[in-house]
Design a protein around this motif. Structure first.
Motif, PDB file in Angstrom:
ATOM      1  N   GLU A  23       0.691  -1.321  -0.013  1.00 44.03           N
ATOM      2  CA  GLU A  23       0.110   0.047  -0.035  1.00 44.03           C
ATOM      3  C   GLU A  23       0.727   1.147  -0.099  1.00 44.03           C
ATOM      4  N   VAL A  24       0.549   2.226  -0.527  1.00 41.21           N
ATOM      5  CA  VAL A  24       1.032   3.571  -0.735  1.00 41.21           C
ATOM      6  C   VAL A  24      -0.050   4.596  -0.109  1.00 41.21           C
ATOM      7  N   TYR A  25       0.217   5.397   0.583  1.00 38.47           N
ATOM      8  CA  TYR A  25      -0.655   6.554   1.084  1.00 38.47           C
ATOM      9  C   TYR A  25      -0.095   7.911   0.356  1.00 38.47           C
ATOM     10  N   PHE A  26      -1.121   8.435  -0.274  1.00 41.99           N
ATOM     11  CA  PHE A  26      -0.669   9.723  -1.001  1.00 41.99           C
ATOM     12  C   PHE A  26      -1.483  10.830  -0.202  1.00 41.99           C
ATOM     13  N   LEU A  27      -0.720  11.980  -0.487  1.00 49.93           N
ATOM     14  CA  LEU A  27      -1.504  13.062   0.234  1.00 49.93           C
ATOM     15  C   LEU A  27      -1.158  14.449  -0.859  1.00 49.93           C
ATOM     16  N   ASN A  28      -2.130  14.781  -1.495  1.00 52.00           N
ATOM     17  CA  ASN A  28      -2.270  15.804  -2.544  1.00 52.00           C
ATOM     18  C   ASN A  28      -1.373  15.256  -3.748  1.00 52.00           C
ATOM     19  N   GLY A  29      -1.365  13.917  -3.855  1.00 56.02           N
ATOM     20  CA  GLY A  29      -0.556  13.515  -5.209  1.00 56.02           C
ATOM     21  C   GLY A  29       0.857  13.099  -4.403  1.00 56.02           C
TER      22      GLY A  29
ATOM     23  N   MET B 198       3.478   9.670   0.696  1.00 52.33           N
ATOM     24  CA  MET B 198       4.055   9.705   1.837  1.00 52.33           C
ATOM     25  C   MET B 198       4.374   8.573   2.630  1.00 52.33           C
ATOM     26  N   TYR B 199       3.592   7.105   2.421  1.00 56.44           N
ATOM     27  CA  TYR B 199       4.163   6.205   3.296  1.00 56.44           C
ATOM     28  C   TYR B 199       4.014   4.888   2.325  1.00 56.44           C
ATOM     29  N   ALA B 200       4.914   3.969   2.155  1.00 55.39           N
ATOM     30  CA  ALA B 200       4.569   2.909   1.407  1.00 55.39           C
ATOM     31  C   ALA B 200       5.206   1.613   2.295  1.00 55.39           C
ATOM     32  N   HIS B 201       4.451   0.461   2.059  1.00 58.06           N
ATOM     33  CA  HIS B 201       5.035  -0.579   2.492  1.00 58.06           C
ATOM     34  C   HIS B 201       4.571  -1.829   1.856  1.00 58.06           C
ATOM     35  N   VAL B 202       5.453  -2.965   1.746  1.00 57.85           N
ATOM     36  CA  VAL B 202       4.942  -4.046   1.259  1.00 57.85           C
ATOM     37  C   VAL B 202       6.062  -5.220   1.657  1.00 57.85           C
ATOM     38  N   ALA B 203       5.289  -6.327   2.116  1.00 59.30           N
ATOM     39  CA  ALA B 203       5.965  -7.384   2.778  1.00 59.30           C
ATOM     40  C   ALA B 203       7.276  -7.112   3.488  1.00 59.30           C
TER      41      ALA B 203
ATOM     42  N   VAL C 283       2.642   9.130   9.172  1.00 56.78           N
ATOM     43  CA  VAL C 283       3.810   8.612   9.207  1.00 56.78           C
ATOM     44  C   VAL C 283       4.482   8.839   7.589  1.00 56.78           C
ATOM     45  N   ARG C 284       5.638   9.223   7.521  1.00 48.24           N
ATOM     46  CA  ARG C 284       6.435   9.353   6.075  1.00 48.24           C
ATOM     47  C   ARG C 284       7.506   8.644   5.996  1.00 48.24           C
ATOM     48  N   ASN C 285       7.557   7.824   5.022  1.00 54.28           N
ATOM     49  CA  ASN C 285       8.984   6.932   4.739  1.00 54.28           C
ATOM     50  C   ASN C 285       9.356   6.999   3.344  1.00 54.28           C
ATOM     51  N   VAL C 286       8.206   7.712   2.474  1.00 56.48           N
ATOM     52  CA  VAL C 286       8.702   7.802   1.190  1.00 56.48           C
ATOM     53  C   VAL C 286       9.507   9.374   0.943  1.00 56.48           C
ATOM     54  N   LEU C 287      10.614   9.200   0.740  1.00 51.62           N
ATOM     55  CA  LEU C 287      11.304  10.456   0.810  1.00 51.62           C
ATOM     56  C   LEU C 287      12.028  11.062  -0.597  1.00 51.62           C
TER      57      LEU C 287
END
Lengths: 417, 603
Positions: free
Chosen positions: B257-263, B266-271, B300-304
């Motif tokens: 899953e990937v969370y987007f905030l206004n495109g 913000m946050y992504a994780h998989v397995a 939480v933000r981990n996509v930088l």
């Protein structure tokens, strides 16, 4: 007939007047019997020689010599007939005969099973197999192999996949629920597929993703058949219930028929169980009463009148006393000498034996908790003493908790699952 | 009106203008426009129309060109101060064009004033999800209050139109080629980040079509299959369209899953993989389904890294993966070293031809690859994310350090090299089996038992034995209670034993040995297994033998089973003690309530 279609025979041109040559049989009866292991080649050869010598059919010789029962021979001839008509391939005909011989099936039953076999073009229609494959729970090759193995071992596909460790009990349960839901028109196949895929990946029961998708709002099958009643009563375990469910949804049988075909109950007890279930649903019986009466049906074959009569008789509740220390000792979880040391220490320090065992390092907390829970389960007659001993040894050896151990053995009662 | 303000629609030379109308074009107008455009290639045919009860004017034009398969439709909107293109669509489906026109007119009317381009849908996404009641209600209320359907529009088309972006009633809603190709009507319209946090945007900010997600029932605005929509495209479009929400992707093996905030991702994780690596990993997926859940947020933000960089890296990774797959790579495929005795220096030199990766790490991984070593084995021994192992294997292959072989090419029997000589071994094995049951004979079983005992003595490996009986209750009388018939048993017919053996074969490990035991019993030898684990196997055998009838009329009720489990060293230190303990346990199991007894219970 018009002239142009008339082709006169001209004997002078040397044409022999012979009847049209018979089309050769795809397989001779003798070869069919050998290939399906009904007789061996040596028997065939000797009986064929005798049949030729005596001018009698081969089948009669085989029967007279006691190599083959007439009934089986008749079935073999029927199968040969199907092969000749092209309804069965030679390979499938051989398999059908093997099934008839090994599993005492009728021709129709054996042909139905063989028709589910994979072909060169891939898996034939298998409701469960298709659903599992399309939800990426099992690969085509695994399903193909499982179908063949299932036919050979007389096991439903789901059970083979379980045995092989391809799928888990929970996943099979979800897939079967999905098939029921599709069958009953509660959701479309694509919705079930999507939910099943999600359930598998997120390790959830199917109902949750179905609810998230807005397909169902609640369990569409709450406590509504005798299979579940038998499971609740401990007459069948979860895996047996799943097996019956698989037969129900894949062979278009009612759950009653499926339970009978699995050998879990007789027709008579099915009637009684349905009466019990109705009474339970109408509130005429309490759940624990229904469960007690259902348990009785394991050892007797009552009709409903006898069941109702039994309502009047109260079961004596016998509580078996069990010493935890003894349980630990007999399962090898603790050495008798260590037990002695811990007992002395407990007496000296005026502490409990359990505390002393833990303090002395003779026992882990996990094993101690397991022993206490098992003691309680045995006393409540939820488990037999033998089962408790096995489970405690398993907990001790593998350092798992009681719930995991019971789940591994499929001994978790319905009331606790 | 049109052409009076900037930016203006590009003037077309020789454009054919149809008479203005004061309603949405009807189907016959689309037909006329297309025919005119077809007959006058490459000239545009334009239809101007006014949306009822608004000050908005629209220009719908169509162009037929020889290089295109379908006519190109363009819709422009003019609010009196400014004109902008809403969409372009190449399609021969007039229903589709009509749907899109109606949707655009309806959308902009409902929002009073459109600040963004016409939202279009993902080319391959489908919305099969029923619109939750709350949303439907608000939509219909909105329609009834503010919009009188133009007479030219087919009511059925309007009814089928779904503001959430679903297909029209006819199911003909298809791809658009708008650059902004993934917007939905739930897209926040305000732009910027003025509603970060938990504060939900107000209705007025987002138009009447904005619907807050229901607390329990997740509402998907968009879904589709990864096979038809690449994840990279999906992520780029969500990014470009400035959407807020959660993108969930169900792959074959895991969920991402990937969370987007206004495109902004913000946050992504998989397995177990997080952040930019997770995005890269997801881009390499080529199977599965996706769904976008609007307005779900995380703090939480981990996509930088910049999303476009990550997407490009992911696409490069995907290309390498495809190449490897073309070369036959599967998880079961074997990685075979081309030369077994290469020095580190040689490997280092070979790797210079490949992509610049950490050479030491590459050598380390290369050294891990052993004989009959599959990708599965490698990932088991050195767990790596696909972003790590794909470039490594790609380099090994392109630098000619390894070759990829299909599983069957390497899987051979240990004695297959003997050729015909192996037939004698097969014949010997065959002679050890009792023909009528297909199960190993008692003496053969003892031979294996003796061999395993030597291993126990030499290495101290534990060994267990399950001694069991399978019989048929002679005259099963269901009116009598359990236990009354225990002396009346028949041996099973050979066909039932064969079926039982097949079922046991499925449950036991390949190394476990099943055999006859004495005349009427059976035993399973389990090397390197302790008591409780052997009991676990025995229980599984018990279950699989009773779960359905072994043969007709031989079911759970008529089958008498008893299992005794014993172990070395738990039950002694000799084969005799082991067998004696197993016998005692089995005999006890015959009498017991539960037919499975472990011997150390009764020491």
């Amino acid at each position: 007939m018009s002239e142009e279609y008339f082709i006169p025979f001209n004997f002078s041109e040397g044409q022999g007047l012979q009847p049209e040559a018979e089309k050769p049989l795809p397989i001779k009866i003798g070869d069919l019997l050998v290939q399906s292991t009904m007789i061996d080649q040596e028997t065939l050869d000797s009986c064929t020689a005798l049949a030729v010598k005596m001018h009698v059919p081969l089948g009669r010789i085989l029967s007279m010599e006691g190599h083959l029962a007439e009934e089986l021979l008749g079935k073999a001839l029927d199968v040969q007939d199907l092969i000749v008509k092209g309804s069965l391939s030679v390979t499938n005909g051989v398999t059908v005969l093997k099934l008839i011989k090994q599993q005492a099936l009728t021709i129709e039953e054996a042909v139905a099973r063989v028709n589910a076999l994979p072909t060169a073009a891939g898996v034939k229609a298998s409701r469960l197999g298709d659903l599992l494959r399309e939800s990426a729970a099992a690969q085509q090759k695994q399903i193909e192999k499982a179908i063949v193995d299932g036919i050979n071992a007389s096991l439903p596909l789901g059970q083979v996949l379980l045995n092989r460790g391809v799928i888990t009990v929970d996943l099979l349960n979800s897939a079967l629920l999905g098939l029921r839901i599709i069958r009953d028109g509660i959701a479309t196949r694509s919705q079930v597929l999507q939910a099943l895929r999600s359930a598998r990946l997120r390790k959830l029961p199917l109902l949750q993703p179905l609810m998230e998708l807005g397909v169902v709002e609640e369990d569409p099958y709450p406590y509504s058949d005798i299979g579940y009643l038998m499971y609740l009563s401990g007459l069948i375990n979860e895996r047996e219930l799943i097996s019956a469910r698989e037969i129900e949804v894949t062979e278009d049988k009612s759950i009653d028929e499926a339970l009978i075909s699995c050998g879990f109950c007789s027709e008579k007890s099915v009637t009684a169980l349905n009466e019990l279930l109705n009474m339970l649903m109408e509130g005429a019986l309490q759940e624990d009463q229904a469960i007690q009466l259902t348990k009785k049906l394991e050892t007797v074959d009552w009709d409903i009148a006898q069941v109702l009569q039994a309502l009047e008789e109260q079961e004596e509740y016998f509580e078996e006393e069990l010493e935890v220390a003894e349980l630990l000792k007999v399962t090898g979880c603790i050495h008798p000498e260590d037990l002695e040391v811990a007992t002395q220490k407990a007496l000296k320090k005026r502490q409990s034996l359990a505390a002393s065992l833990l303090e002395s390092g003779f026992m882990t907390q996990m094993t101690m908790d397991g022993a206490n829970t098992l003691k309680s389960l045995v006393e409540q007659k939820i488990l037999d003493l033998e089962q408790a001993r096995t489970l405690l040894a398993y907990i001790h050896e593998n350092d798992v908790d009681i719930a995991s151990a019971m789940k591994d053995f499929d001994w978790l009662p319905a009331s606790m699952s | 009106m049109f052409g009076s303000k900037k930016p203006q629609p590009p003037p077309s030379r020789g454009r054919i203008n149809l008479p203005n109308i004061k309603h949405v074009p009807s189907m016959d107008i689309y037909q006329t426009m297309f025919e005119q455009a077809r007959d006058n290639q490459p000239r545009d045919v334009e239809q101007l129309f006014v949306a009822p009860n608004t000050n908005l004017t629209y220009s719908l034009s169509v162009k037929v060109e020889s290089g295109r398969n379908n006519p190109l439709w363009t819709l422009l909107e003019d609010d009196g101060t400014e004109a902008q293109m809403l969409w372009q669509q190449e399609s021969g489906d007039f229903d589709l064009v009509n749907d899109m026109v109606c949707m655009s007119v309806q959308s902009t009317r409902a929002m009073d004033r459109s600040k963004t381009g016409m939202p279009a849908l993902d080319p391959n996404a489908s919305l099969t999800q029923p619109v939750p009641a709350m949303q439907q209600e608000s939509r219909f209320q909105d329609d009834s209050v503010g919009f009188n359907s133009p007479p030219a529009v087919n009511p059925a088309d309007l009814a089928g139109y779904n503001p959430e972006g679903s297909p029209s009633s006819s199911g003909s809603f298809h791809p658009t080629q708008s650059s902004s190709s993934l917007s939905t009507f739930q897209q926040p319209q305000s732009g910027g980040v003025d509603y970060l946090g938990d504060k939900m945007p107000s209705q007025s900010q987002h138009g009447p079509r904005f619907t807050a997600p229901e607390p329990q029932l997740e509402t998907k605005s968009l879904e589709g299959s990864v096979e038809s929509t690449q994840i990279s495209t999906l992520i780029s479009n969500l990014n470009n369209d400035g959407l807020t929400g959660r993108l969930e992707i169900l792959g074959d093996e895991s969920v991402g899953e990937v969370y987007f905030l206004n495109g902004v991702a913000m946050y992504a994780h998989v397995a177990g993989i997080l952040g930019d690596n997770a995005v890269r990993e997801l881009i390499t997926w080529r199977k599965g389904t996706f769904a976008f859940f609007p307005d779900e947020k995380t703090e939480v933000r981990n996509v930088l890294k910049p999303m476009m960089d990550t997407v490009m890296e992911g696409i490069a990774l995907l290309d390498k993966k495809k190449h490897l797959e073309r070369m036959g790579l599967t998880t079961d495929a074997y990685l075979v070293k081309k030369s077994r005795n290469m020095s580190d220096t040689e490997v280092r030199l070979m790797l210079t031809k490949g992509e610049p990766l950490n050479v030491d790490k590459q050598i380390e991984v290369y050294r891990t690859i052993g004989h009959k070593y599959s990708l599965n084995d490698l990932l088991r021994d050195r767990p790596m994310e696909s972003a790590d192992w794909i470039p490594l294997i790609f380099n090994f292959l392109t630098c000619e350090l390894i070759e990829i072989k299909p599983p069957d090419a390497v899987k051979v029997g240990a004695l297959d090299f003997l050729g015909d000589g192996k037939k004698e071994v097969d014949a010997l094995l065959e002679s050890m089996v009792r023909q009528e049951t297909g199960v190993l004979s008692y003496s053969a079983f003892l031979l294996y038992l003796q061999h395993e005992f030597y291993r126990f003595e030499a290495y101290g490996w534990p060994m267990s034995i399950i001694l069991f009986e399978m019989n048929r209750k002679k005259e099963y009388d269901s009116n009598q209670k359990r236990g009354d018939l225990q002396t009346m048993f028949d041996v099973l017919p050979p066909s039932a034993v064969q079926n039982a053996a097949r079922r046991i074969e499925m449950v036991k490990r390949p190394l476990d040995i099943l055999g006859h035991y004495e005349m009427l019993e059976y035993a399973l030898l389990l090397p390197n297994t302790r008591t409780a684990s052997a009991a676990y196997v025995a229980n599984r055998i018990l279950q699989t033998l009773t779960v359905t009838p072994l043969i007709k009329n031989l079911d759970k009720k008529s089958l008498k089973l008893a299992f005794g489990v014993a172990n070395l060293p738990a039950d002694g230190d000799s084969v005799q003690q082991l067998l004696s303990a197993a016998r005692k346990a089995k005999d006890r199991a015959v009498e017991a309530n539960f037919p499975l007894i472990i011997s150390k219970s009764y020491k």
